[in-house]
Motif scaffolding. Structure first.
Motif: not given
Length: 135
Positions: A1-20
């Protein structure tokens, strides 16, 4: 099976300049333990790193640093392992095992972020496979 079929697509992201602090807020808001740090490549989010709740505790809180004064780019893991959405699950598992990591951003065409797969996602898949075998 392809990993893309198991992954969570609603991934939480941010840019490098986001504060911790901002990243920690996003983790709390979305009930996740990691955030994929992305660069914008002509409007396409491309994974550049990952920050986990553990990274924040070990690299910021434990050292008494100000989470508002640091950016996620300062503490992210940038030696990033990614999986292509068409990679076989077993190949991804082996690569994760060799690197000792539990979460892997999944990329599609042009390196765009397609989702994230965790060790828990893969364990669930393997458990289903074993259940099918037992039948």
């Amino acid at each position: 099976m392809e990993v893309g079929k198991l992954c969570t697509v609603d991934t939480i992201c941010c840019a490098r300049d986001e504060s911790v602090q901002g990243a920690a807020f996003l983790m709390r808001k979305h009930h996740v333990g990691d955030i994929v740090v992305v660069d914008d490549a002509d409007g396409v989010p491309v994974p550049a790193g990952i920050v986990t709740d553990r990274d924040i505790v070990v690299s910021v809180v434990a050292l008494g640093l100000d989470p508002n004064g640091l950016q996620v780019g300062d503490i992210m893991t940038d030696d990033l392992l990614t999986a292509d959405e068409h990679d076989d699950v077993t190949v991804t598992i082996e690569r994760m095992r060799l690197r000792g990591i539990r979460r892997v951003p999944v990329v599609g065409e042009g390196g765009r972020l397609a989702g994230i797969v965790s060790a828990d996602d893969l364990l669930g898949f393997l458990a289903e496979e074993m259940e099918d075998l037992a039948r």
